[in-house]
Design an enzyme around this catalytic site. Structure first.
Site, short mmCIF file in Angstrom:
data_model
loop_
_atom_site.label_atom_id
_atom_site.label_comp_id
_atom_site.label_asym_id
_atom_site.label_seq_id
_atom_site.Cartn_x
_atom_site.Cartn_y
_atom_site.Cartn_z
N ASP A 36 0.82 -1.22 0.00
CA ASP A 36 0.00 0.00 0.00
C ASP A 36 0.85 1.27 0.00
OD1 ASP A 36 -2.40 -1.31 -0.02
OD2 ASP A 36 -2.82 -1.04 2.12
N ARG A 116 0.16 5.26 17.64
CA ARG A 116 -0.17 6.19 16.55
C ARG A 116 0.16 7.65 16.84
NH1 ARG A 116 0.51 2.36 13.19
NH2 ARG A 116 -1.28 1.11 12.61
N ASP A 145 -7.31 3.91 13.07
CA ASP A 145 -5.99 4.52 12.89
C ASP A 145 -6.06 5.83 12.10
OD1 ASP A 145 -4.63 2.67 14.41
OD2 ASP A 145 -4.31 1.30 12.73
N SER A 195 -3.58 -8.48 8.32
CA SER A 195 -3.08 -7.13 8.50
C SER A 195 -2.49 -7.06 9.90
CB SER A 195 -4.24 -6.14 8.34
OG SER A 195 -3.87 -4.91 8.91
N1 ARG Z 1 -8.11 -2.67 16.53
C1 ARG Z 1 -6.87 -2.19 16.99
C2 ARG Z 1 -6.91 -0.70 17.17
O1 ARG Z 1 -7.77 -0.07 16.66
C3 ARG Z 1 -5.72 -2.63 16.14
C4 ARG Z 1 -5.59 -1.99 14.80
C5 ARG Z 1 -4.49 -2.66 14.07
N2 ARG Z 1 -4.13 -2.00 12.88
C6 ARG Z 1 -3.69 -2.68 11.82
N3 ARG Z 1 -3.31 -1.97 10.81
N4 ARG Z 1 -3.70 -3.97 11.76
O2 ARG Z 1 -6.10 -0.13 17.84
#
Ligand code: ARG
Length: 419
Positions: A36, A116, A145, A195
């Site tokens: 990506d 993040r 995210d 992912s």
């Molecule tokens: N659900 C979790 C969160 O919102 C993990 C997100 C994981 N992100 C990823 N790109 N796999 O913090």
């Protein structure tokens, strides 16, 4: 397996976007080295005429940063930054999560969520150094995210434009691969099954076969935690020392929080501890099946909570539970920059002064138990709680207490019988 194709330089048609000035503007892209964000380097260049500076922030995810840098340059970045932010992550993010027993919906230690805002902070710093007009990320339009990224970026520098190409370009996987091949972007031969996002505080796994909530995760999902059935046949113990709410030693040795986290990650993981598999409510309203490996964070939070129960009054504990869960929700929902977080932390910090002592944890085939506690601030008093003869608690005083404690409830019950 990775194979490389020659990069074909494309002519950029500046008339595509009339707002593009003749001297190219720069965008700082949060680069992972994956498909990506690699496609994004070309796309940002082609579609917006941006020069792309890539940056990756090391939060302890243990990746080959040199290979990622090489790939960024190969795909067309004009400059690449690898930023080691592990210490800052531990000191200013993880330590707050420990003190707040940070768990979203009682389960998820917020490992991705606390990472993040720090990634964004570093990107905004790079944007400043590079005099860039924008920053860009590879988050989809369905998750948390994107929110964490953009809210934090706007708070730190409202003049920066934030771009989310994945939300915009609407490419499916095949189209993306086709675009990559057309632009000479290397493609991993085996498509990624899940992912994944990981850092010192945990590993998040989403997608693929996990999208069926009825099917048990296959073993290839896990990398940090041994399946409990294959974990050692005898239990392991760790003694974690806390001072002021933070881990400071392990089995009697003073160590940095970073090294304690790494050690507990290994030891708890080896014993099958730290697996989480639940249905989670994302901020955008979507329910999703989330799998995590968080051996270190789960163990340290569990130990911290147990010690708090020994040294805080029940009044502090019940109010702190509210503050902790509010803190967790706020952070999960991308509002790291909201002043409520520091307001809550002021309260939380004031409760942590006496959270010092030792916690012994036992780990065995996926189970985790606190089996020993000691603190010089302990409110536990054996002479009060004992059923033995050396008790100093006068049981007769309970009678009057019970009379008054139940008074109103008793009156209400009698009234309801009459009605
Ligand atoms: N659900 C979790 C969160 O919102 C993990 C997100 C994981 N992100 C990823 N790109 N796999 O913090």
């Amino acid at each position: 397996m990775v194979y490389w194709t020659k990069i074909v330089k494309k002519h950029i048609n500046l008339s595509l976007n009339s707002r593009i000035p003749m001297t190219k503007q720069k965008v700082v892209l949060a680069y992972s080295g994956g498909l990506d964000t690699s496609v994004m380097i070309k796309w940002l260049n082609e579609k917006y005429g941006y020069e792309v500076v890539t940056a990756i922030v090391d939060l302890g995810q243990g990746e080959d940063f040199k290979a990622i840098e090489d790939k960024a340059y190969q795909v067309g970045a004009i400059k690449h930054y690898t930023i080691d932010a592990k210490e800052e992550f531990v000191d200013l993010y993880i330590s707050k999560a420990v003190k707040a027993n940070g768990l979203y919906q009682g389960k998820y230690p917020l490992s991705t969520a606390i990472g993040r805002p720090l990634i964004v902070k570093k990107l905004v710093e790079v944007a400043g150094m590079e005099n860039a007009a924008a920053i860009a990320h590879g988050c989809t339009g369905k998750g948390n995210d994107q929110v964490r990224f953009e809210v934090t970026a706007r708070a730190l520098n409202s003049k920066l434009n934030v771009l989310a190409p994945v939300r915009e370009w609407n490419l499916n996987r095949d189209e993306e691969i086709e675009y990559a091949m057309r632009h000479g972007i290397p493609i991993e031969r085996s498509a990624k099954k899940y992912s994944i996002d990981q850092n010192l505080w945990g590993r998040s796994i989403e997608g693929g076969t996990l999208e069926d909530p009825m099917s048990e995760p296959e073993e290839d999902v896990y990398e940090w935690v041994t399946p409990p059935s294959k974990a050692p046949d005898s239990p392991s113990y760790l003694e974690i020392g806390f001072e002021g709410g933070l881990p400071v030693s392990i089995d009697g040795d003073k160590e940095s929080l970073m090294s304690i986290i790494s050690k507990v990650n290994k030891e708890a993981g080896r014993n099958g501890v730290g697996l989480i598999d639940h249905i989670e409510d994302r901020l955008v309203g979507i329910k999703s099946r989330e799998v995590y490996e968080c051996p270190g964070s789960i163990t340290l939070i569990e130990a911290h909570k147990a010690l708090e129960k020994m040294v805080l009054t029940r009044h502090q504990l019940s109010f702190k539970e509210l503050a902790d869960s509010e803190w967790s929700r706020l952070v999960y929902f991308g509002l790291w920059s909201d002043p409520l977080r520091s307001d809550l932390e002021a309260f939380i910090d004031s409760t942590q002064v006496r959270v010092s002592g030792k916690v012994r944890v036992k780990m065995y085939k996926g189970s985790l138990a606190v089996v020993g506690l000691q603190s010089s601030y302990s409110l536990y008093d054996k002479q009060l709680s004992t059923y033995g003869i050396d008790s100093k608690f006068d049981q007769k005083s309970s009678a009057g207490f019970i009379e008054i404690w139940g008074l109103q409830s008793r009156v209400a019950y009698e009234v309801s019988k009459k009605a």
